[in-house]
Design an enzyme around this catalytic site. Structure first.
Site, short mmCIF file in Angstrom:
data_model
loop_
_atom_site.label_atom_id
_atom_site.label_comp_id
_atom_site.label_asym_id
_atom_site.label_seq_id
_atom_site.Cartn_x
_atom_site.Cartn_y
_atom_site.Cartn_z
CE LYS A 10 17.26 5.86 -25.79
NZ LYS A 10 17.06 6.54 -27.06
CG HIS A 65 9.86 4.91 -26.30
ND1 HIS A 65 9.93 3.74 -27.01
CD2 HIS A 65 10.60 5.82 -26.99
CE1 HIS A 65 10.69 3.94 -28.09
NE2 HIS A 65 11.10 5.20 -28.10
CD GLN A 117 15.71 9.52 -23.32
OE1 GLN A 117 16.64 10.28 -23.07
NE2 GLN A 117 15.49 9.06 -24.52
CG ASP A 176 11.81 2.93 -20.56
OD1 ASP A 176 13.05 3.10 -20.55
OD2 ASP A 176 11.10 3.15 -21.57
CB CYS A 218 8.86 6.49 -30.16
SG CYS A 218 9.84 6.33 -31.63
N1 C6P Z 1 14.09 6.89 -27.38
C1 C6P Z 1 14.32 9.03 -28.48
O1 C6P Z 1 14.74 9.76 -29.39
P1 C6P Z 1 16.07 1.69 -27.76
O2 C6P Z 1 15.67 2.15 -29.11
O3 C6P Z 1 15.67 0.27 -27.50
O4 C6P Z 1 17.50 1.97 -27.42
O5 C6P Z 1 15.26 2.61 -26.72
C2 C6P Z 1 13.86 2.67 -26.77
C3 C6P Z 1 13.37 3.66 -25.76
C4 C6P Z 1 12.64 3.22 -24.68
N2 C6P Z 1 12.25 4.04 -23.70
C5 C6P Z 1 12.55 5.35 -23.73
C6 C6P Z 1 12.12 6.22 -22.60
C7 C6P Z 1 13.28 5.86 -24.80
O6 C6P Z 1 13.58 7.15 -24.82
C8 C6P Z 1 13.67 5.01 -25.86
C9 C6P Z 1 14.37 5.56 -27.06
C10 C6P Z 1 14.72 7.56 -28.49
O7 C6P Z 1 13.61 9.45 -27.60
C11 C6P Z 1 14.45 6.92 -29.80
S1 C6P Z 1 12.72 6.84 -30.17
#
Ligand code: C6P
Length: 421
Positions: A236, A133, A213, A210, A374
């Site tokens: 999430k 991401h 997910q 990370d 992203c």
């Molecule tokens: N992915 C998606 O629709 P934040 O925004 O900080 O809570 O998470 C960022 C982020 C970082 N790593 C991974 C693997 C992610 O999936 C995400 C967030 C969302 O896939 C929004 S782009």
């Protein structure tokens, strides 16, 4: 608890009543039942989390770690209890290893700016993967510019998995950190981090995972994984937005300087010099998202009540069902179809742009995400502008999948696309 929760009745599997725990799912969108399949972006919240937030602001709100009054002490206790809850949830050795942040993005930036700026030097290598991401790419690019470190990337195979032979070749004594995603948000691949972390350790690299997910879909045990950092977002995981977690091994967190300065992260302050609080307070400058942190505990309790092993078994069953149903649509191609995946089906359809799919599905009350998710380098790798992504949560059902499939077929009719199968 380890039995899958869905029961086959005839040719339909009947799901437990988790759906009814989520008030938002009862509403209609554009006159249609809301079919929420955008859980990778954010999950909906169970009533217990909503009630927790209401109770926090109705009964418990005060600033923490500052007041001598009863309410402040009560709010402080709630906040600290959430830290203990997160510690147990990911099996960290101690609750001092849990830093609250605003989310995954901030957690990674904290590591990049505090650990990275102070440990990386010219010629060091930061090893990322081709399915990161943007939040696990851009902070490292910013730090690489400042330190002279180099970014290397583990390639992704045609079937959407990390190329482990290349990973092995890329690891060397120049590898200072391996920062990689546990489950890809764009294609759902579950990376074999249990195998990859020891390989990184063998060359002396620090490891950041990370888990944005992953944590809502499978048990995570950071001691078993033996990673240095593990990051995720509360929203999430059925929790509130604006709260996230940075897990770090105590010795490494303890060696890191503060990233943000302000109240609550100091020991002493004078105009000549300040000294800092021990971890984790050193990394929690200013008034944190107290309500969000307490809501995260409510969300974790909710998940624990069902059991992540039960959730995982159920979601795997639903994913397999959805996979097969989607593949029955002519001209639909699932990215990373053969890879081990969790919670996510990312696909493209002949003759219809993913954004158009997203818009047409929305008219049926079906919420998916369309675009690059992203993860632009991954889209470039597959030579596509983006995908349509259906991402599952524990409250999704077979009926949701049927609604998705019907709506996709309708889109084909609208576009006059018959598909190539
Ligand atoms: N992915 C998606 O629709 P934040 O925004 O900080 O809570 O998470 C960022 C982020 C970082 N790593 C991974 C693997 C992610 O999936 C995400 C967030 C969302 O896939 C929004 S782009």
């Amino acid at each position: 608890m380890n039995a899958p929760s869905a029961q086959m009745v005839g040719n339909k599997f009947v799901t437990p009543n988790w759906h009814s725990d989520f008030p938002i799912l009862k509403q209609k969108v554009r006159g249609r039942r809301l079919v929420y399949l955008d859980n990778g972006a954010t999950t909906q919240k169970p009533l217990c989390v909503i009630e927790n937030q209401n109770a926090y602001y109705s009964e418990h709100n005060a600033n923490i770690h500052r007041g001598v009054h009863w309410l402040s002490q009560y709010a402080t206790d709630l906040y600290d209890a959430s830290r203990d809850c997160v510690q147990k949830f990911i099996n960290a050795k101690s609750s001092d290893e849990i830093v609250f942040t605003s989310g995954t993005t901030q957690s990674i930036n904290l590591v990049a700016y505090s650990w990275g700026l102070n440990n990386l030097k010219k010629g060091d290598e930061i090893l990322l993967t081709g399915m990161e991401h943007h939040s696990n790419i851009v902070p490292w690019q910013l730090i690489a510019k400042k330190t002279g470190a180099l970014i290397k990337v583990v390639p992704v195979t045609d079937d959407g998995q990390l190329d482990l032979d290349e990973y092995k070749k890329l690891l060397s004594d120049r590898t200072a950190i391996v920062a990689m995603v546990h489950v890809s948000n764009a294609i759902g691949t579950v990376n074999p981090i249990e195998k990859m972390i020891p390989m990184a350790r063998a060359v002396g690299a620090t490891v950041l995972i990370d888990g944005a997910q992953a944590v809502a879909h499978m048990n995570v045990d950071v001691q078993h994984l033996d990673c240095d950092f593990y990051v995720f977002s509360g929203h999430k995981l059925y929790g509130p937005t604006g709260v996230g977690v940075l897990y770090g091994k105590h010795n490494i967190l303890d060696s890191m300087p503060p990233w943000l300065g302000g109240g609550d992260m100091i020991h002493t302050v004078s105009f000549e010099e300040s000294t800092y609080a021990p971890v984790p307070q050193r990394f929690e400058a200013g008034t944190p998202n107290i309500a969000g942190v307490t809501g995260l505990k409510a969300a974790i309790n909710y998940v624990n009540t069902i059991g992540l092993d039960v959730i995982q078994a159920y979601e795997e069953e639903l994913l397999t069902y959805a996979n097969n149903e989607l593949l029955s649509i002519p001209g639909l191609k699932i990215i990373a179809e053969a890879a081990p995946r969790a919670g996510i089906i990312s696909f493209v359809m002949d003759g219809i742009h993913p954004h158009d799919l997203g818009t047409i599905l929305d008219t049926d009350g079906v919420a998916i995400r369309a675009g690059h998710h992203c993860a632009m380098p991954l889209m470039t790798r597959f030579g596509i502008p983006g995908t349509a992504r259906a991402s599952l949560a524990l409250y999704n059902t077979q009926d949701d999948v049927i609604a998705l499939v019907n709506s996709l077929r309708k889109a084909q009719d609208l576009f006059g696309v018959t598909g190539s199968k």
